[in-house]
Design an enzyme around this catalytic site. Structure first.
Site, PDB file in Angstrom:
ATOM      1  N   GLY A 116       0.809  -1.215   0.000  1.00  7.40           N
ATOM      2  CA  GLY A 116       0.000   0.000   0.000  1.00  7.40           C
ATOM      3  C   GLY A 116       0.839   1.259   0.000  1.00  7.40           C
ATOM      4  O   GLY A 116       0.584   2.190  -0.773  1.00  7.40           O
ATOM      5  N   ARG A 140       5.173 -12.920   1.571  1.00  3.90           N
ATOM      6  CA  ARG A 140       4.722 -11.524   1.565  1.00  3.90           C
ATOM      7  C   ARG A 140       5.374 -10.749   0.416  1.00  3.90           C
ATOM      8  O   ARG A 140       4.766  -9.843  -0.153  1.00  3.90           O
ATOM      9  CB  ARG A 140       5.031 -10.860   2.903  1.00  3.90           C
ATOM     10  N   CYS A 233       2.461   0.534  13.359  1.00  4.71           N
ATOM     11  CA  CYS A 233       1.017   0.528  13.635  1.00  4.71           C
ATOM     12  C   CYS A 233       0.787  -0.002  15.044  1.00  4.71           C
ATOM     13  O   CYS A 233      -0.041  -0.878  15.276  1.00  4.71           O
ATOM     14  CB  CYS A 233       0.261  -0.296  12.585  1.00  4.71           C
TER      15      CYS A 233
END
Length: 479
Positions: A116, A140, A233
């Site tokens: 993203g 990933r 995060c």
């Protein structure tokens, strides 16, 4: 309500004091959904003209980011497959604007999956310059590579390396580096129950130690005067203010940059740099006052999940004569004349001169042909998934274009294209052929003006070249 770990609740109560009840109440509320328009494919105004998702409104910190009503289900829309937008957690969109990436720069996204923020950086760079996006975990890294393809990114070198291995290849090389560090994920508890179940105080400490190692590698790879953006995060002070404070102790040639905050964003808390810290490396328990320049996003103050970011500048101005250095030099390409099948394909298919001034940017990987980013460093001894834009496959006496090439093009680039209607695009994405009359050869298939794949006309039938592994729309699906 999310069943929050007791140790997590105790620490957050201690950190937030009177704000803690509002923070806790945010977990009883529905999370926010957002997407970011991919400006490599078109403008924001074009996006609004061609879509009708419900509840669309601006994300305050990203001009191309928009909240939407989850009933719209944009992930099931054909334009998602075309890479017209990227579904992204709204707080996660806050990081890349502070990187201030520009066209023609050398930029590293060190912990890039799922992609993203990579796609966000690519839009800022307008497909010009070098964007090295890396992910250490192979599975990933594959997802990252797939998203780079879907978003039509042309200047990306996708690697599957450890930060240490990259640091050994790129000394003071990049203009800007993003370290979106692997973390304990506390900020995603409302979004991801798995992160909540796997959390522990020990996991926080392990993440903090890993972040120290990653940041040290990043510091080595940034050129003098370059910008490093660190983000997580999580709410954990040890991984946020603590990680930044420890980094500044180890790297005296870096300083925090004071940045403008959007309404709802909070400043970092210097004293939190010592939360759960056992060593006494700092002389003051008040903490570095410049830690207030860092940014926190709390779910009770913004419409998004938890996030943290810090903007760091490396000392010294960039000398006029400065040259970036990659250990193995620059990647050498192949001459255009050596890929005659590709030349013939371009002549028959394109309106534009695709290979003009690109003779040194064509790279052969076996029978696969790529268009390298300008001045791409050598990929020798690196694990590479995508060395630029995948053009296609060189076969006996012919060239077969890749899906990546289709998604990187627009209708004006090609001589032949077919615009599909709503029902037709669902059939195409499920792998169906369709009748068509015209000149035989390759056609760019578009929907609402956006490229979505290839078709090849033979006789009166348009053969479907949408990749089999991506076919997910069936006759019962909805647009």
């Amino acid at each position: 309500m999310v069943a929050l770990p007791l140790d997590f609740q105790a620490r957050m109560r201690d950190m937030l004091q009177e704000s803690y009840p509002a923070f806790l109440q945010s977990y009883e509320q529905t999370r926010h959904w957002a997407l970011r328009v991919n400006t490599l494919k078109g403008t924001v105004s074009e996006f609004f003209q061609k879509t009708s998702f419900g509840g669309i409104r601006q994300v305050p910190w990203e001009s191309t980011g928009f909240y939407y009503d989850n009933n719209s289900q944009p992930g099931k829309h054909p334009l998602h497959e075309a890479g017209v937008y990227y579904i992204q957690e709204p707080s996660a969109m806050a990081v890349v604007p502070y990187l201030e990436a520009k066209p023609q720069e050398k930029v590293l996204d060190l912990c890039a999956a799922p992609g993203g923020k990579t796609a966000q950086i690519a839009s800022c760079m307008e497909n010009k310059g070098l964007l090295l996006c890396n992910e250490i975990h192979p599975a990933r890294a594959k997802i990252l590579s797939e998203n780079v393809e879907r978003m039509g990114i042309q200047n990306a070198l996708v690697t599957n390396e450890s930060p240490q291995r990259l640091a050994a290849h790129f000394d003071s090389y990049f203009d800007r580096i993003l370290v979106d560090a692997p973390c304990s994920g506390e900020g995603m508890f409302r979004k991801n129950m798995e992160a909540c179940n796997e959390w522990s105080l020990e996991a926080v400490r392990q993440c903090a130690n890993r972040q120290d190692e990653i940041l040290d590698c990043a510091a080595k790879m940034l050129r003098p005067g370059g910008r490093l953006v660190y983000s997580t995060c999580t709410f954990a002070p040890m991984e946020n203010e603590g990680s930044v404070a420890r980094f500044l102790e180890r790297h005296m040639d870096y300083q925090l940059v004071k940045v403008q905050k959007t309404d709802g964003m909070s400043q970092g808390v210097p004293a939190w740099a010592f939360y759960d810290r056992t060593d006494e490396a700092c002389t003051s328990k008040d903490g570095d006052p410049t830690l207030e320049y860092t940014v926190r996003l709390f779910p009770h103050l913004v419409e998004g999940e938890g996030h943290y970011l810090a903007v760091l500048q490396k000392a010294q101005e960039l000398p006029i004569e400065y040259q970036s250095f990659a250990v193995n030099g620059q990647q050498q390409g192949v001459e255009v004349c050596s890929v005659k099948e590709f030349l013939e394909f371009v002549k028959e298919t394109f309106q534009i001169d695709l290979y003009q001034e690109q003779s040194e940017r064509l790279l052969k990987f076996g029978d696969q042909l790529y268009w390298m980013p300008k001045e791409m460093p050598s990929i020798d001894q690196l694990k590479v998934l995508r060395p630029g834009l995948h053009l296609g496959t060189l076969k006996k006496n012919r060239f077969e274009p890749s899906h990546a090439l289709a998604l990187a093009l627009c209708g004006a680039d090609v001589k032949n294209r077919v615009e599909l209607e709503e029902q037709e695009v669902k059939s195409y994405l499920s792998g169906m052929t369709f009748p068509y009359t015209g000149k035989k050869g390759w056609y760019l298939i578009t929907y609402k003006g956006y490229s979505i794949g290839w078709g090849k006309l033979a006789g009166a039938v348009m053969k479907n070249h949408y990749p089999k592994g991506k076919r997910q729309f069936d006759k019962g699906s909805t647009v």
